[in-house]
Design a protein around this motif. Structure first.
Motif, short mmCIF file in Angstrom:
data_model
loop_
_atom_site.label_atom_id
_atom_site.label_comp_id
_atom_site.label_asym_id
_atom_site.label_seq_id
_atom_site.Cartn_x
_atom_site.Cartn_y
_atom_site.Cartn_z
N THR A 89 0.81 -1.21 0.00
CA THR A 89 0.00 0.00 0.00
C THR A 89 0.85 1.27 0.00
N SER A 90 2.09 1.11 0.29
CA SER A 90 2.93 2.31 0.34
C SER A 90 3.51 2.68 -1.01
N ILE A 91 3.38 1.82 -1.97
CA ILE A 91 3.97 2.12 -3.28
C ILE A 91 3.12 3.16 -3.98
N PRO A 92 3.73 4.29 -4.29
CA PRO A 92 2.94 5.30 -4.98
C PRO A 92 2.69 4.87 -6.42
N GLU A 93 1.49 5.14 -6.90
CA GLU A 93 1.21 4.76 -8.28
C GLU A 93 1.34 5.99 -9.17
N ASP B 110 -4.74 10.29 -9.97
CA ASP B 110 -6.04 10.02 -9.38
C ASP B 110 -5.96 9.05 -8.21
N LYS B 111 -4.89 8.31 -8.19
CA LYS B 111 -4.78 7.31 -7.13
C LYS B 111 -3.76 7.76 -6.09
N ALA B 112 -4.06 8.83 -5.43
CA ALA B 112 -3.13 9.33 -4.43
C ALA B 112 -3.04 8.35 -3.26
N LEU B 113 -1.89 8.36 -2.64
CA LEU B 113 -1.69 7.45 -1.51
C LEU B 113 -2.60 7.86 -0.36
N GLU B 114 -3.02 6.86 0.37
CA GLU B 114 -3.78 7.18 1.56
C GLU B 114 -2.81 7.69 2.62
N ALA B 115 -3.37 8.51 3.49
CA ALA B 115 -2.52 8.96 4.60
C ALA B 115 -2.12 7.75 5.43
N ILE B 116 -0.93 7.82 5.91
CA ILE B 116 -0.44 6.65 6.63
C ILE B 116 -0.40 6.96 8.12
N VAL C 30 10.07 2.45 1.00
CA VAL C 30 8.75 2.84 0.48
C VAL C 30 7.82 3.34 1.57
N VAL C 31 7.86 2.68 2.71
CA VAL C 31 6.93 3.06 3.76
C VAL C 31 7.25 4.47 4.24
N ARG D 119 6.34 7.10 1.69
CA ARG D 119 4.91 7.40 1.72
C ARG D 119 4.64 8.45 2.80
N GLN E 181 3.36 12.44 2.39
CA GLN E 181 2.23 12.91 3.16
C GLN E 181 2.57 14.20 3.91
N LYS F 20 2.93 17.21 1.69
CA LYS F 20 1.60 17.59 1.25
C LYS F 20 0.92 18.40 2.35
N ALA G 151 6.08 8.57 -10.10
CA ALA G 151 5.01 8.17 -9.21
C ALA G 151 4.87 9.17 -8.08
N ASN H 81 1.73 11.80 -7.13
CA ASN H 81 1.09 11.89 -5.84
C ASN H 81 1.16 13.27 -5.22
#
Lengths: 333, 284, 624, 337, 325
Positions: free
Chosen positions: D260-264, D268-274, E193-194, E197, E201, E204, E222, E226
Motif C-alpha cells: 500500500t505504500s507504493i505510490p502509483e 487520481d490514485k493518491a496514496l492514503e494517509a499513513i 517505500v513506507v 509514503r 504525506q 503535502k 510516481a 502523488n
C-alpha cells in the motif's frame, strides 16, 4: 553492561598485549648495546687514576655480581617481569644502586607537565589554525600563515631552540637560561613558584609548539578541506549558519581522528623531550634517557621506555574509551 | 613528461615544489662533479662570507660550504629515499597481508603493529645508532630508519585495503575469475597509488628529519656530509655564537627547501594521482 | 578565551619583573658561581665512596683527605695530616700524624678514630671504592693516640700514602659518628653531608642542575681555614648551564664566574666579547697550559702493521706538527714528543734535560742510513706564525719554548716512505699498499667531546690521507669509546693517559705500573687500566719492578722515569702530539684574584680537590 | 533425493552475525537469521528477494554467491557446500553463478577500460586463449544485451551511461554462460528512461536462455513485472515467500504495508494517509519483541511480543506470522513449494 | 504573479583539471515561473540538470558552476529582485526566511556530532533579532508537534534516528521559519517505500497548511503524480514540457514524457512495458537541435537542425516539440 563486555573489556585486553609486546622488545634491544654498564662505571673510575689495577678487576667482578648481569638473559627477563609487577623497575646501573623509579620519579613531573602542556597546546593551536586556514583558504593571511608554518616545520629542533634562547635569554634577557624553576625555589602553591615555573617553561614550550605545530596544521588543514565538502557542512553554509558555528562544526568533527593521533604522539613526550631538555637544561626525563642509553644503563632505558609505552598505550586507551564522548555515534550504539 | 608539464602549468603548489626539488636534485647531481674535493679542509681561507667565488661562503674548516652541501644533500636524499622505499614496501606488504588475509592473521598483525606504534622510536633509534655506530653510512642508516617506520603506515594501508576490498569492482574482478594477487595488482594498486606517493614522501621527510636529529646529537658518522652532520659541524664550531650564519643557515635552508619541496610535490602529485581527478582526465 | 589570554600575558609580565637568578637572601656579590660541568644524575647523593657516587666540583667543598699536591706548583700540602707520612725502612708501616683542632661541620671533632673507621669500613664493604686497595695492602690500622694512626701493610709499599694524597681526588675521610650507623653503604646517600671542608651544603636542585654551598661559621676549624687563613666567598653556587653556547651567554651576562673548559671557538668568542672575561694568560695563548696530561695517537700493538716499529715511526714522520698546531688548536698548546706531560713543572725536570738526547736520537732508515728525527726549530716556527696572526710572542728563546714546547719530529715523508718500503709496503698511484698488495686502510676511534683529541685526529687523518694511506675516523660516544679501548677493539685510538701522565710529582710508578706484563690482557679481553695498547716488554717490566721497590723520593726513581721515557720514545709506542691545556675562563666582574699566569699561586682547576686551598684567595670586587 | 538436489541451489538455515568494529572492540549484528530457500536451477526462474534497506537481502545474496561465509547454516549448490569447495570446484561455481551488482559505476574499476573485464572473463575461465580468441565470446555476450564491441571499445566506465554500463555488466556475467545470475538492485541507479530496458533484458534472458536470476530489490513494482517468485524480508528474516502474485493479495501485514505504500504513477490514485505509528518505531533501538514487525504491526497480538512466529504454509506460500497459526500448516524444516 | 521567475537561465559547469577543460551545459536557456501556493515538480532523469536548475534558483552558485546568462527574480510583498544581484547580506536574509532547501542525500546533512536541538538553534540564530533560547525552543517544539515529531528528538543525535525520522527532521529544519518556498531535491530517494509514503504525506500537509510553495525535484514520476500540482519535465538541460499534473499524466504531449509515463510498471499489471531506446546525451556535448531527437521515434529533419521553443498549447500546458507545434 554490553558496552563493558563488547567495548571496554576487549580494549583492555589489547592494552595489556600491546604493553607486553612493547616492553619485551624494549627489554631485548638494549642488551645488544656495545656498552657494558659496569665498564662505564669502571672507565669513570679509571679516569681518577688512583686505584690499583688489581683492585679494579676485583671491583668489576663484585659490581657485575651485584647488578645481576652475570645471569642468563631469560632469568633476567623473568626476574624483570616479577619486579615490574610489583612496581619495581630495579636499580639504575649507572647510578647503582639508586632505584630506577626514583630517578624517573624525580624527572617525571617536569617532563609530563612541560611536554603534556606543550604537546596539547601545540595540538590545539595546530588544529585551530589549520581549521581557520582551510576555512578561509582564499584569504591572504591564510596563505601567509601556511607559508610561515611550513617553513618552520623542517627547522631542526636544536637550531630552533638555540635561536630562541639567544634572542630571548641573552640578547633580550627576558627568560632564564636554564632550569625548570628559579634557584632555591621550593615546590609550593605560591604564586612565586608557579610564575617561576611558567617563566622557565615558556621558551621550551614555545620551541616544542613551534616545531610540532607544522604537521598538525597541515593535517588539520587537509582534514578540514575534506570536511568542507561534506553534506552537513555544505548544508549548514547554505542555510546561512554563522561562520563561528561552522568553524566549530569543522573543529568538532575533526576531533576524533586528531585525538587518536594525539594519543599516539604522546609517546614523543618522553623521547621528543630529549633535545629540548638538553638545550634548555630542563630537568626532565629526556636527558636522563639519553645519558642512560650512552651509559648502557638498560634498567633505566627500559624503565623510561616502559613508562612511555604504558603512557602511550594508556593514552590511546583513554582516548578510545573517550571516543563515545567525542563521537556520539559510538556512545549510543 | 607531458604530465609534469601539465602539473607545472596548472598547479602552483606543484610548480613551487617541483622547482625546489629540482634545485635540490641539481645540487645532489652537482656533488658528482666537484671542481675539487670539497671535504678536504683548509682549501680556502676560513669563515668567508658568501661571495661570487664562494656562493655560500666558507666554514671554519676552510671548506667551501656550497660544495660540501651538495654532498650533504645527496646523502640526505639517499637516506630519505631508500628509507622511504624500505618502510613503505614493508608497510604495504604487512598492511595488505593483514587486510587481505583478515581474520586471525589480521588481528595478530594489527596488534603487533599497535605495539610497534607505541614503542618510542627516537630512543630506539639512538640505541641502534649507538650499537651500529661504526657501521653507519647513508645506506645502513636508511635501512635502519626504514625498518623503524613501517608500523604507522601499514596500519593506514590496511584500512585502505579493507575498504578497497569491499568495493564492488573487487567483486566484479573476482567473478571475472581474477585471483587475489591479480586483484591487488590490477584493481587496487592504481587506487592506492596517490596515497602511496604522498605517504612515501612523508616517510622520506621523516627519515631526513630523523637523520638530522641523530646527527645533531652526533650519533651519525660525522665524517660523512649529510644535512644533519653539516648542522652538527656548524654547531660544533659555534657558528651561531661566532655569527657565521651562512654556515648553519645553509644546511637549515637546504633542509627547509627539501622538505617543503617534497611536501608540495606530494600534495600536488597526490591530488593529480587521486582517482577522482584521474577520472576527470580520462573522460573524453 | 580572549580574557584568559590577557590574564595569562599579564601574569607572565609580572613574573618577568620578579626575575632574578639568585634566591632572596643570597647576594650575588657574595656568591661565587662555578660551572658545574655536568648535571648531577643523582643530586642528593653525597656518598662518594660508591663507584657511581664520585662527582667533581663539590668534592673540594665538603670532603677532605690527608695530603695534597698542588698540581701547578708541585707544592706538598699537609691537610688533615700535620706532616708528611713516615714509613719504616722496609715500607711495611706508615705512621700518620693528624692535625689537631679540626672539626666536622656538626661540631664533632675530627680524630684518628675517623681515619681508622674509614679504612676499616671500606675494607669491610665490597663494591665500595678503595675497598680492594685497602684489602690488598692494609693488614692492620691502629690508633697510637688521638691524633696518630699506624698502618701495618701486608707487603712493602712505599706509595701507600698515595691513596690519601689528592690531586684530582683521593680516599675521602668518613665521619665515624655518622657512618657507624649505616648498614647498607650502597644505598646510603649521606645527605645532607656532614662536612670536613670549609663549606656546608645549603640547597640544591632536585634535578641536579645547581647546588648551593654556604661557608661554615667555624671555617677556621677546617684544614683550609688553618692553612690559608682566609674565609673565601660566603656562598658557592655551581650551575650546569648546558651546551657551551649557554655557558658563554651566562658568563657574558655575568651569571657565571668561572667556566671549566670550552671549545676553541666558544672560548675565543667569549674572550673577545666579555669585558671582564679572561683566562690564565691575559693574551695569547690564553689557556691554562699545565693540565697534567697529553694528547696522543696510540696503536694496538698487537695489530698488523702497527706491531712494526718502523711503521709507527713512518706514521709519526708523515705528520706535520706545525699545521696541526696552527690549524687545529690555534697554536695554544705545547707540542710534545715524549710520553710525559709538557707542563711548566715537568718540562723543567724532563723535557729540557732530555732535549739533547732527543737531538741526538737516531733511527735506522735503511741498513746503514741513519736519520735524526728531532726538530728543535718547531717552537720558533710556531712563534713566527703566531706573530703573523698579530699575537704578542716574546723573543726570548726560553719563553718561546715555554709557550710552544721543546720541539717535535721532523715532517719527513721521504724518510717515512723509505721506512715503509723497507718492510715491503708499496706506493702506487699515490696510495700505499700493504706488502700483500691490498690497499692500506685503517681507522682511528675518537670521542668527539674530547675536543682537542678529536681535532688533532681530524688533522692526522688528513695528513695521512695526503701521504697516501686510507685512514678514516670513527666517532664514538665516550662510553663505547672506552669500551673499545678496554677490549683493544681498535687500530688507532686517541685515548688519554697512554704512556703515563703523572701527578705534579716526579714519581711516575703509579701511572705506569699497569704496563707490567702481570696485568697484560690480550686483545679482546677487557683491560681496565692503562695498557690498552697491549704492550708487553721485558724492559718495561724491569723499569716498573725497580721503581716499585724504591721510595718515590729516591733519586733513582727520577732516573728510571727518564729511562721509561727514552724507551717509549725510541719504540714510538704511541705518537705523542701535544700537551694538554684547559680553556678555563674567569669573569672578574664580581670576583678577582684568580690564579693566573701573572699570579700563579696555585692551580686554577676548581673541580680538583686541591682547589679548596685556592678558592679562599678569591677577592670580592665590591660590584653589585 | 540427491538427483533432485543435483539441480538445485539450497540455502539451508543460514544465519550471519557480523562483528562490527575494529581490533578487539566488536559489536554483534545479526544481518540474516535462519533463512532457508530453494531454487530449482532447471526451471529457469526469476526469484526476487525484496525488502527495505537493512533487511538483509544483500547479505543473503552475498552468502549465496559465496562472498560472505555464514555464521551458521550452509549453501548447497548442486549438492555441494559452496564454502567447502576445492579450488577448481569453486572456480566452476563462479563460472556457473555470476553476479550483476547494484551500482554499475562502482562495479567497474573507474581507472580501467570496461571491455577488459569482458575479455579477461573469457580468458580466465578458459573460453579463449587470448584476446583475439575471446572476441567472438565477447561479441556474443554484448549482442545478447543489445550492445556491440564497437560501442564500448576503448571506453572508461565514466564515458558510458549507467544503462550502458549495466548492460556491459550483464554481458560480462553472460560470457561464462551461467546457470544463475545474482542481480543486486540492478536498476536502482539507472535512469528512469533506461530502467525498463534493463528489466526487459533480464526478462528476455530468462525467457530465452533459461538463466535463473536472483533479483534483489526494494522496488516491488519491477519485481512484480519481472519475477516468478518472491521472498519478502524484514530485519534479516523472510516473512512471506511464494509466487510473485502474493503481492496482489498479501498475507503478512508487513507485505500489506509495503504494497500500500507504493505510490502509483496516477494522479487520481493518491496514496492514503499513513498512520505514523507504522513508520516510526516507538523505540530508537531494535524492537525487543519476538516478532520483528510487532512494534508497528496494526494487528499485533500479545503473543507477538513473546514468541517468535513460526513459518506457516498458507495458500501455497510461507508466511511467518502468528495470525496464521490456525489457518496454515506449520513448517518444520526445509521449504518445499 | 509568480513568486519566482527565471528568465533565459544558462548555467554551466566549467571544469579545468590540469588543462583538461570541459563544459557541462546543465541548465541551457531555461525560462520558467513558480507560482505561490503550488507544488511544482521538476522531473527528469539524473544528469538532466534538474538539481542544477534548483541550485541556480536558490542562488547557490558555487564553482565550477557558473551562471552565464539570465535572471532569477524573486517577487513577493513588493520585493522584486534578481537573486544574482543581491548583496551577501540580502541573500542571507532571504535564506530560510523566504526560501529554504531540503538537499539530496539527507542521511548525511545533519551534523553527526551535534544534537538535533542545537542544530535547530544554529540554523535559527542568524535569523533572530534577539536569540532567547527558551523562547526559540518553544517555537521549535511547537513546530515539531505540527509535524508529528516528538520533542525528545531535540536531545538526540542524528545517528539515533531512523532514516525516516532524519528526513522528517530535515524537513522540519527547512520549514522552521515558515519560508514561502521550499526547494526539495529528491527528498524521498534512498528512503524505504513506507517512509517515502510518510514523507510525501508530510510535504503535502505542510503545503496545505501554510499555503506556500514547494519545488520538488525527483526522477520518480510516481511521486510527482502523488504530490505535485504542476510538473516540469526536463531533458538534457532544457524544460521540454510543463503542465498541470493531471495534464501531464493524462495527456502527455512530448514523446519523451509519453515514454516516461508509459514505461512505469505497476503491481497487478504484467503487460510489456516498452523502454525508451538509446541513452541520454552527455551534457558536455549535447546533440544539435532538439536534444531528444536521436532517441525520438518520430523525429523529423528539422528536429536535428533547430531547437524547438517551449510553446504554450493549452492553458498552462507548454511543450517544446516540433511535432506538436
Amino acid at each position: 553492561m554490553n558496552l563493558l563486555k563488547s567495548y571496554i573489556f576487549p580494549r583492555l585486553v589489547q592494552w595489556v598485549i600491546v604493553i607486553l609486546i612493547g616492553t619485551t622488545v624494549t627489554f631485548i634491544i638494549p642488551r645488544f648495546s656495545p656498552v657494558n654498564p659496569v665498564d662505564v662505571v669502571m672507565a669513570s673510575l679509571a679516569s681518577y687514576q688512583t686505584t690499583d689495577p688489581q683492585a679494579m678487576l676485583k671491583l668489576k667482578e663484585s659490581l657485575e655480581d651485584m647488578m645481576g648481569l652475570n645471569e642468563n638473559i631469560f632469568v633476567q627477563y623473568f626476574k624483570f617481569w616479577g619486579r615490574l609487577l610489583k612496581g619495581d623497575l630495579g636499580p639504575s646501573l649507572a647510578r647503582f644502586p639508586i632505584p630506577v623509579i626514583r630517578v624517573i620519579g624525580n624527572a617525571m613531573p617536569w617532563t609530563i607537565s612541560l611536554l603534556l602542556i606543550a604537546t596539547i597546546l601545540g595540538w590545539l593551536l595546530g588544529m585551530v589554525l589549520g581549521t581557520f586556514a582551510a576555512y578561509y583558504s582564499h584569504k591572504s593571511w591564510s596563505k601567509i600563515l601556511q607559508v610561515v608554518i611550513m617553513a618552520l616545520y623542517p627547522v631542526p629542533y636544536y637550531v630552533m631552540a638555540l635561536i630562541l634562547l639567544m634572542i630571548f635569554a641573552y640578547i633580550f634577557p627576558i627568560f632564564p637560561l636554564f632550569g625548570g624553576v628559579g634557584i632555591g625555589l621550593k615546590p609550593s602553591l605560591s604564586l612565586n613558584f608557579i610564575l617561576s615555573v611558567i617563566k622557565h617553561g615558556f621558551l621550551p614550550a614555545v620551541s616544542i609548539i613551534l616545531v610540532s605545530i607544522g604537521w598538525r596544521f597541515m593535517s588539520q588543514r587537509a582534514l578540514t578541506s575534506t570536511l568542507l565538502s561534506s553534506d552537513f557542512i555544505v548544508y549548514a553554509r547554505i542555510a546561512g549558519v554563522r561562520n563561528r558555528k561552522i568553524l566549530f562544526y569543522l573543529f568538532r568533527n575533526s576531533l576524533l581522528p586528531q585525538a587518536t593521533d594525539l594519543a599516539l604522539s604522546l609517546g614523543g613526550i618522553f623521547s621528543g623531550a630529549l633535545i629540548t631538555e638538553v638545550v634548555f637544561s630542563y630537568p626532565g626525563l629526556g636527558q636522563i634517557l639519553y645519558s642512560a642509553i650512552l651509559q648502557g644503563d638498560y634498567n633505566l632505558v627500559i624503565g623510561i621506555s616502559v613508562f612511555s609505552i604504558i603512557g602511550v598505550a594508556t593514552g590511546a586507551l583513554i582516548i578510545d574509551l573517550l571516543y563515545p564522548f567525542l563521537d556520539p555515534r559510538i556512545r549510543y550504539s | 613528461m607531458k604530465i609534469i608539464k601539465d602539473l607545472f602549468k596548472y598547479d602552483k603548489r606543484f610548480s613551487v615544489g617541483f622547482i625546489f626539488v629540482v634545485l635540490i636534485l641539481f645540487m645532489a647531481i652537482l656533488s658528482f662533479f666537484p671542481p675539487y674535493d670539497p671535504t678536504i679542509p683548509h682549501t680556502f681561507p676560513r669563515d668567508l662570507s658568501p661571495s661570487l667565488k664562494h656562493i655560500l661562503g666558507t666554514n671554519s674548516l676552510g671548506q667551501d660550504i656550497f660544495w660540501i652541501l651538495t654532498i650533504a644533500v645527496r646523502n640526505s636524499l639517499i637516506i630519505g629515499g631508500i628509507s622511504a622505499v624500505i618502510s613503505r614496501t614493508l608497510a604495504i606488504l604487512i598492511g595488505s597481508l593483514a587486510g587481505y588475509l583478515g581474520g586471525r592473521v589480521d588481528r595478530v598483525i594489527s596488534t603487533v603493529c599497535d605495539s610497534f606504534v607505541v614503542i618510542p622510536r627516537l630512543p630506539l633509534l639512538i640505541l641502534f645508532a649507538f650499537i651500529f655506530r661504526g657501521f653507519l653510512n647513508p645506506l645502513s642508516m636508511a635501512i635502519l630508519l626504514g625498518f623503524l617506520d613501517w608500523a604507522w603506515p601499514s596500519k593506514r594501508y590496511r584500512s585502505q585495503i579493507l575498504s578497497l576490498k569491499e568495493s564492488e569492482f573487487t567483486n566484479t574482478a573476482r567473478f571475472s575469475g581474477a585471483y587475489t594477487l591479480e586483484i591487488i595488482a590490477e584493481e587496487h594498486m592504481p587506487f592506492l597509488l596517490s596515497y602511496v606517493v604522498a605517504d612515501s614522501i612523508s616517510g622520506f621527510i621523516w627519515a631526513i628529519g630523523m637523520e638530522t636529529s641523530l646527527s645533531v646529537l652526533g650519533l651519525f658518522d660525522l665524517s660523512i656530509p649529510t644535512l644533519g652532520t653539516t648542522i652538527y659541524w656548524a654547531n660544533y664550531y659555534k657558528s651561531m655564537l661566532l655569527g657565521i650564519w651562512w654556515w648553519i643557515g645553509s644546511p637549515v635552508g637546504a633542509l627547509i627547501i627539501t622538505v617543503i619541496g617534497l611536501y608540495l610535490l606530494s600534495v600536488g602529485l597526490g591530488d593529480f594521482l587521486d582517482p577522482k581527478v584521474r577520472l576527470q582526465r580520462l573522460s573524453k | 578565551m580572549r580574557k584568559i589570554f590577557v590574564v595569562l600575558s599579564l601574569l607572565l609580565l609580572l613574573s618577568l619583573a620578579a626575575f632574578s637568578q639568585l634566591p632572596p637572601g643570597i647576594p650575588r656579590n657574595e656568591t661565587l658561581i662555578l660551572d658545574q660541568i655536568f648535571r648531577y644524575s643523582i643530586p642528593h647523593n653525597f656518598n662518594v665512596w660508591t663507584p657511581v657516587g664520585i662527582t667533581p666540583t663539590r668534592q673540594a667543598f665538603v670532603f677532605d683527605t690527608l695530603w695534597y699536591i698542588d698540581q701547578h706548583t708541585g707544592e706538598w700540602i699537609n691537610s688533615l695530616a700535620a706532616e708528611p707520612p713516615k714509613y719504616n725502612d722496609d715500607f711495611t708501616q706508615m705512621i700518620v700524624k693528624l692535625r689537631e683542632g679540626i672539626y666536622w661541620s656538626d661540631g664533632v671533632e675530627f680524630t684518628a678514630d675517623d681515619l681508622i673507621f674509614t679504612v676499616e669500613y671500606l675494607k669491610a664493604h665490597e663494591g665500595l671504592v678503595w675497598n680492594a686497595d685497602f684489602n690488598a695492602y692494609v693488614d692492620k690500622v691502629e690508633k697510637l693516640d688521638k691524633y696518630t694512626v699506624k698502618f701495618t701493610l701486608k707487603e712493602p709499599y712505599p706509595r701507600f700514602h698515595n691513596l690519601f694524597t689528592a690531586r684530582y681526588n683521593a680516599c675521602y675521610i668518613m665521619p665515624k659518628h655518622v657512618w657507624e650507623k649505616v648498614e647498607d653503604p650502597g644505598s646510603f646517600d649521606f645527605f645532607p653531608p656532614v662536612s670536613l671542608g670549609a663549606y656546608v651544603y645549603k640547597d640544591s636542585d632536585p634535578s641536579g642542575y645547581w647546588e648551593l654551598f654556604e661557608r661554615r661559621e667555624d671555617w677556621q676549624r677546617t684544614s683550609v681555614g688553618v692553612i690559608t687563613g682566609k674565609p673565601g666567598p660566603k656562598y658557592i653556587l655551581t650551575i650546569f648551564y648546558g651546551p657551551s653556547e649557554k655557558k658563554v651567554m651566562a658568563m657574558l651576562s655575568n651569571e657565571l664566574d668561572v667556566l671549566m673548559d670550552l671549545d676553541l671557538e666558544a672560548f675565543k668568542a667569549l674572550i673577545r666579547r666579555g669585558k671582564y672575561v679572561r683566562s690564565w694568560y691575559k693574551d695569547f695563548p690564553w689557556a691554562y697550559p699545565d693540565e697534567i696530561d697529553m694528547r696522543n695517537l696510540s696503536f694496538n700493538l698487537e695489530k698488523y702493521p702497527f706491531n712494526i716499529k718502523d711503521v709507527r715511526w713512518a706514521l709519526a714522520l708523515a705528520l706535520n706538527i706545525i699545521e696541526l698546531e696552527e690549524n687545529y688548536v690555534g697554536g695554544i698548546s705545547r707540542v710534545n714528543p715524549i710520553p710525559h706531560p709538557a707542563t711548566t713543572y715537568h718540562m723543567k725536570y724532563f723535557h729540557i734535560p732530555l732535549k739533547p738526547w732527543l737531538e741526538q736520537l737516531e733511527i735506522e732508515v735503511t741498513p746503514g742510513e741513519k736519520f735524526k728525527p728531532f726538530d728543535s726549530n718547531i717552537p720558533f716556527e710556531l712563534a713566527k706564525w703566531a706573530r703573523k696572526q698579530g699575537y704578542k710572542v716574546p723573543d726570548d728563546p726560553d719563553k718561546v719554548i715555554e709557550m710552544f714546547g721543546i720541539g717535535w719530529w721532523k715532517y719527513a715523508p721521504d724518510v717515512a716512505t723509505k721506512l715503509l718500503e723497507k718492510h715491503g709496503f708499496k706506493k702506487e698511484n699515490g696510495k700505499w699498499l700493504l706488502p700483500d698488495g691490498t690497499p692500506w686502510k685503517f681507522s682511528i676511534i675518537v670521542a668527539p667531546d674530547e675536543e682537542d683529541a678529536f681535532r688533532q685526529t681530524m688533522w692526522a687523518v688528513d695528513q695521512w690521507k695526503k701521504f697516501g694511506i686510507d685512514v678514516s675516523m670513527i666517532t664514538l660516544e665516550r662510553n663505547p669509546f672506552y669500551a673499545k679501548n678496554q677490549t683493544g677493539d681498535f687500530e688507532c685510538t686517541t685515548a688519554w693517559g697512554v704512556g703515563g701522565s703523572p701527578s705534579a710529582s716526579l714519581d711516575k710508578w703509579p701511572y705506569i705500573n699497569g704496563y707490567h706484563s702481570r696485568f697484560y690482557k690480550p686483545t679482546g679481553e677487557t683491560q681496565t687500566l692503562q695498557n690498552i695498547i697491549r704492550l708487553k716488554d721485558p724492559e718495561v717490566d724491569r723499569i716498573i719492578d725497580e721503581m716499585g721497590a724504591i721510595s718515590p723520593d729516591d733519586p733513582k726513581s727520577y732516573e728510571l722515569t727518564k729511562d721509561w721515557i727514552k724507551l717509549w720514545t725510541e719504540n714510538m709506542w704511541t705518537i705523542v702530539l701535544t700537551s694538554f691545556k684547559k680553556m678555563i675562563t674567569y669573569n672578574e666582574y664580581y670576583w678577582t684574584n684568580y690564579p693566573t699566569a701573572e699570579n700563579p699561586y696555585g692551580q686554577p682547576l676548581y673541580w680538583f680537590m686541591g682547589s679548596r686551598f685556592v678558592i679562599p684567595h678569591f677577592e670580592k670586587t665590591g660590584r653589585k | 533425493m540427491s538427483s533432485m538436489n543435483g539441480s538445485k541451489l539450497v540455502v539451508n538455515g543460514v544465519t550471519k552475525i557480523f562483528k562490527m568494529g575494529s581490533g578487539f572492540s566488536r559489536i554483534n549484528i545479526t544481518a540474516v537469521k535462519d533463512i532457508s530457500l530453494e531454487i530449482d536451477l532447471a526451471k529457469g526462474e526469476i526469484f526476487t528477494l525484496a525488502g527495505e534497506s537493512g533487511s538483509g537481502k544483500t547479505t543473503l545474496s552475498r552468502i549465496i554467491l559465496g562472498i560472505i561465509e555464514p555464521t551458521y547454516g550452509k549453501v548447497l549448490y548442486r549438492n555441494k557446500n559452496i564454502f567447502a569447495m576445492k579450488r577448481n570446484e569453486r572456480r566452476q561455481f563462479i563460472k556457473e553463478v555470476q553476479v550483476v551488482s547494484q551500482n554499475p559505476f562502482e562495479a567497474f574499476n573507474p581507472l580501467k577500460k570496461v571491455e577488459s573485464y569482458l575479455f579477461k572473463t573469457a580468458i580466465r575461465f578458459g573460453l579463449a586463449r587470448d584476446k583475439k580468441g575471446a572476441i567472438p565470446h565477447v561479441e556474443k555476450a554484448l549482442k545478447a544485451v543489445g550492445l556491440s564491441l564497437a560501442e564500448i571499445n576503448d571506453r572508461y566506465p565514466n564515458e558510458l551511461s549507467g544503462g550502458q554500463l549495466q548492460r556491459v555488466a550483464i554481458a560480462r556475467s553472460l560470457i561464462t554462460q551461467p546457470s544463475m545470475i545474482v542481480a543486486d538492485e540492478p536498476v536502482s541507479m539507472i535512469d528512469a528512461s533506461l530502467r525498463m530496458s534493463i528489466i526487459n533484458l533480464i526478462k528476455q534472458l530468462n525467457e530465452e536462455s533459461k538463466i535463473n536470476f536472483i533479483y534483489i530489490t526494494h522496488d516491488l513494482a519491477t519485481a512484480y513485472y519481472v519475477s516468478h517468485k518472491i521472498a519478502i524480508m524484514l530485519k534479516g528474516e523472510v516473512v512471506e515467500l511464494g509466487s510473485i502474485d502474493l503481492l496482489t493479495e498479501p498475507l503478512h501485514p508487513y507485505t500489506e504495508l509495503l504494497r500500500t505504500s507504493i505510490p502509483e504513477p496516477d494522479p487520481d490514485k493518491a496514496l492514503e494517509a499513513i498512520d505514523k505509528e507504522l513508520v516510526i518505531s516507538k523505540r530508537n533501538f531494535d524492537s525487543d519483541f519476538a516478532c520483528k514487525f510487532a512494534d508497528r504491526c496494526p494487528s499485533k497480538m500479545k503473543i507477538c511480543e513473546r514468541e517468535e512466529p513460526k513459518n506457516y504454509i498458507v495458500n501455497g506460500r510461507i508466511v511467518k506470522c502468528h495470525m496464521y497459526s490456525n489457518k496454515g500448516i506449520k513448517m518444520t524444516n526445509s521449504i518445499q513449494i | 504573479m509568480p513568486i519566482v521567475s527565471a528568465k533565459n537561465l544558462r548555467a554551466y559547469y566549467i571544469v579545468d583539471v590540469y588543462g583538461f577543460k570541459r563544459t557541462v551545459k546543465a541548465v541551457d536557456d531555461i525560462s520558467m515561473e513558480i507560482n505561490e501556493n503550488e507544488i511544482l515538480g521538476l522531473a527528469g532523469e539524473s544528469g538532466c540538470g534538474k538539481s542544477t536548475l534548483m541550485k541556480v534558483l536558490l542562488g547557490l552558485v558555487i564553482a565550477p558552476l557558473k551562471v552565464l546568462n539570465g535572471q532569477v527574480i524573486y517577487s513577493f510583498n513588493g520585493f522584486e529582485k534578481n537573486i544574482f544581484e543581491l548583496s551577501e547580506k540580502e541573500l542571507e536574509n532571504l535564506k530560510w526566511e523566504v526560501f529554504s532547501y531540503i538537499p539530496q542525500g539527507s542521511m548525511n546533512i545533519l551534523n553527526p556530532t551535534r544534537k538535533i536541538g542545537d542544530t535547530f538553534f544554529d540554523f535559527m540564530e542568524p535569523h533572530m533579532e534577539k536569540f532567547d533560547k527558551k523562547y526559540v525552543r518553544e517555537i521549535i517544539i511547537q513546530h515539531l508537534g505540527n509535524l508529528d515529531l516528538p520533542a525528545e528528538i531535540l536531545e538526540s543525535f542524528p545517528h539515533q534516528l531512523s532514516g525516516g525520522m532524519k528526513q522528517r527532521v530535515t524537513i522540519a529544519l527547512a520549514t522552521i521559519l515558515k519560508p514561502r518556498i521550499i526547494f526539495a531535491d529528491e527528498p524521498t530517494t534512498a528512503l524505504d517505500v513506507v517512509v517515502q509514503r510518510d514523507v510525501i504525506q508530510l510535504l503535502k500537509n505542510i503545503q496545505k497548511n501554510s499555503k506556500n510553495t514547494i519545488v520538488l525535484v525527483t526522477h520518480d514520476m510516481a511521486i510527482h503524480a502523488n504530490l505535485a500540482t504542476r510538473i516540469a519535465v526536463m531533458y538534457a538541460g532544457k524544460i521540454i514540457e510543463i503542465a498541470q499534473t493531471k495534464d501531464i499524466f493524462k495527456n502527455p504531449l512530448h514523446p519523451y514524457t509519453k515514454y516516461l509515463i508509459s514505461s512505469l510498471p505497476k503491481i497487478g499489471d504484467k503487460t510489456y512495458k516498452k523502454s525508451i531506446p538509446g541513452a541520454p546525451p552527455s551534457l558536455a556535448n549535447p546533440p544539435e537541435g532538439c536534444r531528444f531527437h536521436p532517441r525520438c521515434p518520430e523525429a523529423k529533419k528539422e528536429c536535428s537542425e533547430s531547437v524547438p521553443e517551449l510553446i504554450e498549447l493549452e492553458t498552462g500546458h507548454k511543450v517544446a516539440c516540433f511535432r506538436i507545434n
